[in-house]
Scaffold this active site. Sequence first.
Site, mmCIF file in Angstrom:
data_model
loop_
_atom_site.group_PDB
_atom_site.id
_atom_site.type_symbol
_atom_site.label_atom_id
_atom_site.label_comp_id
_atom_site.label_asym_id
_atom_site.label_seq_id
_atom_site.Cartn_x
_atom_site.Cartn_y
_atom_site.Cartn_z
ATOM 1 N N ASP A 25 0.829 -1.208 0.000
ATOM 2 C CA ASP A 25 0.000 0.000 0.000
ATOM 3 C C ASP A 25 0.867 1.263 0.000
ATOM 4 O O ASP A 25 1.978 1.257 0.517
ATOM 5 C CB ASP A 25 -0.905 -0.019 1.244
ATOM 6 N N HIS A 42 2.404 3.662 -8.985
ATOM 7 C CA HIS A 42 2.319 2.225 -9.258
ATOM 8 C C HIS A 42 3.555 1.749 -10.027
ATOM 9 O O HIS A 42 4.048 0.649 -9.813
ATOM 10 C CB HIS A 42 1.047 1.899 -10.043
ATOM 11 N N LEU A 136 11.709 -20.338 -5.402
ATOM 12 C CA LEU A 136 10.753 -19.445 -4.734
ATOM 13 C C LEU A 136 9.427 -19.575 -5.464
ATOM 14 O O LEU A 136 9.405 -19.628 -6.697
ATOM 15 C CB LEU A 136 11.253 -17.985 -4.813
#
Length: 245
Positions: A25, A42, A136
């Site tokens: 956020d 963003h 991962l």
Amino acid sequence: MSFSQSSGESVIPPALPRHVAVIMDGNGRWAQKRLLSRIFGHEKGAEAVRAVVRTCRELGIPFLTLYAFSTENWQRPQMEIDALMGLLRRFVDAEGAELIEKNIRLKVIGTIERLPADLQASLRRLMGDTAANSALQLNLALSYGGRDEITRAARAIARRVQAGTLNPESITEETLADHLDTRGIPDPDILIRTGGEMRISNFLLWQAAYAEIFVTPTLWPDFGRESLLRVFEEFQQRERRFGRV
Ligand code: FPP
């Protein structure tokens, strides 16, 4: 991170989390503070994604889940939605080869069917191309909501009951977990939220039952390797009791 010990002692690395989940956020505020459009925030946020993915892989963290687009995010202005979809396209195009090369597996959780068809197709292709990777697992939560996920699981379980293949009395917590998008993935040990808000925002509602929560005022575009290492250090100081004494 302090792995160093006085000489002579055996060096046992302190525990790192197995699964790290992140509510990314603060992109909008990061941009607004600089009088830039939210979309620029963003874009910077996508750079932070790269840094955090690399760091987790380097440290050998097996699972990383990033909340990249929530079911509620569909209510944002169309221009912002389009920009976020564009960033995801760019992420798949630009980082796909690195995911393959670095042995990273991609998985999408959420209702992928709601995403634009071309993005769905490229995400599905990359999920296929990385399916056997094991260093991962990067879970991207896209068009994801915890309530939506639990509702879909309830429907799937109800269909099995209706078909006569599942007895309601035999439904356990494991049955529910096995019908979530995260089936087979251990619950997150750590839930990080950047941007300072003290909320879960419909993220991993079932899975985060015992996650250690870390809220940092750092805005997501400013979060990177150093911030993540600080969270891991703090995690190592916490005592996890899972409801026991
Ligand atoms: C929240 O910031 C962030 C999002 C809704 C999107 C997260 C997307 C990215 C980090 C970039 C693309 C992702 C990938 C995987 C390449 P906000 O806009 O709610 O910020 P605010 O609270 O300051 O307004």
